[in-house]
Design a protein around this motif. Structure first.
Motif, PDB file in Angstrom:
ATOM      1  N   LYS A 256      31.153  31.613  78.042  1.00  0.00           N
ATOM      2  CA  LYS A 256      31.824  30.941  79.171  1.00  0.00           C
ATOM      3  C   LYS A 256      31.237  31.403  80.510  1.00  0.00           C
ATOM      4  O   LYS A 256      30.872  30.581  81.354  1.00  0.00           O
ATOM      5  N   THR A 257      31.150  32.708  80.688  1.00  0.00           N
ATOM      6  CA  THR A 257      30.664  33.233  81.967  1.00  0.00           C
ATOM      7  C   THR A 257      29.201  32.856  82.182  1.00  0.00           C
ATOM      8  O   THR A 257      28.799  32.426  83.266  1.00  0.00           O
ATOM      9  N   ARG A 258      28.400  32.989  81.125  1.00  0.00           N
ATOM     10  CA  ARG A 258      26.975  32.653  81.232  1.00  0.00           C
ATOM     11  C   ARG A 258      26.801  31.189  81.635  1.00  0.00           C
ATOM     12  O   ARG A 258      25.945  30.831  82.440  1.00  0.00           O
TER      13      ARG A 258
ATOM     14  N   CYS B 210      34.235  28.690  93.084  1.00  0.00           N
ATOM     15  CA  CYS B 210      35.138  29.825  92.930  1.00  0.00           C
ATOM     16  C   CYS B 210      35.561  29.837  91.469  1.00  0.00           C
ATOM     17  O   CYS B 210      36.131  28.866  90.970  1.00  0.00           O
ATOM     18  N   TYR B 211      35.239  30.916  90.765  1.00  0.00           N
ATOM     19  CA  TYR B 211      35.488  31.011  89.320  1.00  0.00           C
ATOM     20  C   TYR B 211      36.559  32.071  89.072  1.00  0.00           C
ATOM     21  O   TYR B 211      36.338  33.264  89.322  1.00  0.00           O
ATOM     22  N   LEU B 212      37.721  31.608  88.624  1.00  0.00           N
ATOM     23  CA  LEU B 212      38.821  32.535  88.333  1.00  0.00           C
ATOM     24  C   LEU B 212      38.833  32.795  86.831  1.00  0.00           C
ATOM     25  O   LEU B 212      39.213  31.934  86.036  1.00  0.00           O
ATOM     26  N   ASP B 213      38.372  33.997  86.480  1.00  0.00           N
ATOM     27  CA  ASP B 213      38.225  34.366  85.071  1.00  0.00           C
ATOM     28  C   ASP B 213      39.558  34.913  84.551  1.00  0.00           C
ATOM     29  O   ASP B 213      40.233  35.642  85.265  1.00  0.00           O
ATOM     30  N   GLU B 214      39.923  34.561  83.321  1.00  0.00           N
ATOM     31  CA  GLU B 214      41.197  34.971  82.701  1.00  0.00           C
ATOM     32  C   GLU B 214      42.388  34.595  83.596  1.00  0.00           C
ATOM     33  O   GLU B 214      43.247  35.421  83.908  1.00  0.00           O
TER      34      GLU B 214
HETATM   35 MG   LIG Z   1      33.465  36.012  80.649  1.00  0.00          MG
END
Ligand SMILES: [Mg+2]
Ligand SMILES: Nc1ncnc2c1ncn2[C@@H]1O[C@H](COP(=O)(O)OP(=O)(O)OP(=O)(O)O)[C@@H](O)[C@H]1O
Length: 273
Positions: free
Chosen positions: A51-53, A108-112
């Motif tokens: 996901k992050t990649r 803007c990426y809000l993870d979890e």
């Molecule tokens: Mg991640």
């Protein structure tokens, strides 16, 4: 909570090459369409599945600056939007990471995201419907998001419990993509590219993962991730005995339970021996 806790990660948009990302379907096109139509995107999937990649890769492809915020249960609306700070006896407003991206454009990426408190996610509502505005109560401003602003959020439904889910009124503001572990041929390419092992060894590691994933479904909180396969392969590429590499990069990270570990070890022995 101080700003560094927000783990804001920035990627220069003049980076020489895109971070390697192997598509597993039409996710790149969907992301691009979401961006073109100014729609926010929710990405769901187990730990270590890319996901992050993917988000980093897409930010680079679209030439957008990426700001990542790792959400946690203490994250307040002010941590995202900003707050007044007193420095040298003077009060001045300091933008939070979300406000900075709304002012300047970018992703803007809000993870979890499910970790964040409900009153925090509510600040996203006017930004994620067709108004695309961020009201800042404390300063009286109403920021209109520029065309090159995009909000991306992700979470892992595996960790979800009754208390940790998104409100329907939040979820239903996003396009959503489900991520899973890639098909074997794709995952083997990822493992080989990310570690430097040969194609044969990458295929063996992925076949092992397939067996571990079916065997341990009931006993493990989460299946062996692509991330752990890459770790295993890196150790092997560096000359470590494959059994030992599997022990430290797969068996131990996956479980503390001696019985489960013994069962995993059996599969490793059969596959890698
Ligand atoms: Mg991640
Ligand atoms: N499609 C892919 N293309 C390239 N590398 C991948 C891909 N999928 C997984 N990987 C590899 O797996 C590693 C873990 O992926 P990533 O950090 O993106 O997982 P994640 O889904 O964000 O996990 P988490 O939920 O734990 O944050 C990456 O560093 C990369 O080596």
């Amino acid at each position: 909570m101080n700003r560094s806790d927000l783990a804001a990660v920035r990627c220069a948009d003049d980076a020489p090459a895109f971070d390697y990302y192997e598509p597993t379907g039409n996710e790149c096109e969907i992301f691009e369409q979401a961006y073109r139509h100014k729609l926010p995107l929710l990405i769901k999937g187990p730990t270590g599945c890319g996901k992050t990649r993917f988000v980093i890769h897409m930010a680079q492809r679209l030439g957008l600056e990426l700001t990542t915020v790792a959400c946690h249960d203490d994250l307040s609306a002010a941590d995202l939007v900003g707050r007044h700070l007193i420095t040298a006896g003077e009060t001045r407003w300091s933008d939070g990471p979300l406000t900075r991206v709304v002012r300047n454009g970018g992703i803007c990426y809000l993870d979890e995201i499910v970790e964040a408190r409900k009153d925090t996610t509510v600040v996203l509502h006017p930004l994620t419907d067709d108004r695309r505005i961020l009201p800042i109560d404390r300063t009286g401003e109403q920021l209109l998001a520029p065309d090159n602003f995009m909000l991306v959020v992700s979470y892992n439904p595996g960790y979800q419990n009754a208390l940790k889910s998104l409100k329907p009124s939040t979820r239903q503001r996003f396009l959503a993509l489900q991520f899973n572990f890639p098909p074997p041929a794709v995952e083997a390419r990822i493992v080989a590219t990310e570690s430097g092992v040969g194609a044969n060894m990458a295929e063996r590691i992925v076949a092992l993962a397939g067996r571990l994933r079916t065997l341990a479904q009931q006993d493990l909180e989460e299946a062996a991730s692509t991330r752990l396969l890459v770790y295993t392969a890196r150790l092997i590429a560096g000359g470590m005995n494959p059994q030992l590499a599997c022990e430290v990069a797969l068996i131990e990270p996956l479980s503390d339970d001696a019985m489960v570990q013994a069962a995993l070890r059996e599969v490793v022995r059969a596959q890698m021996g």
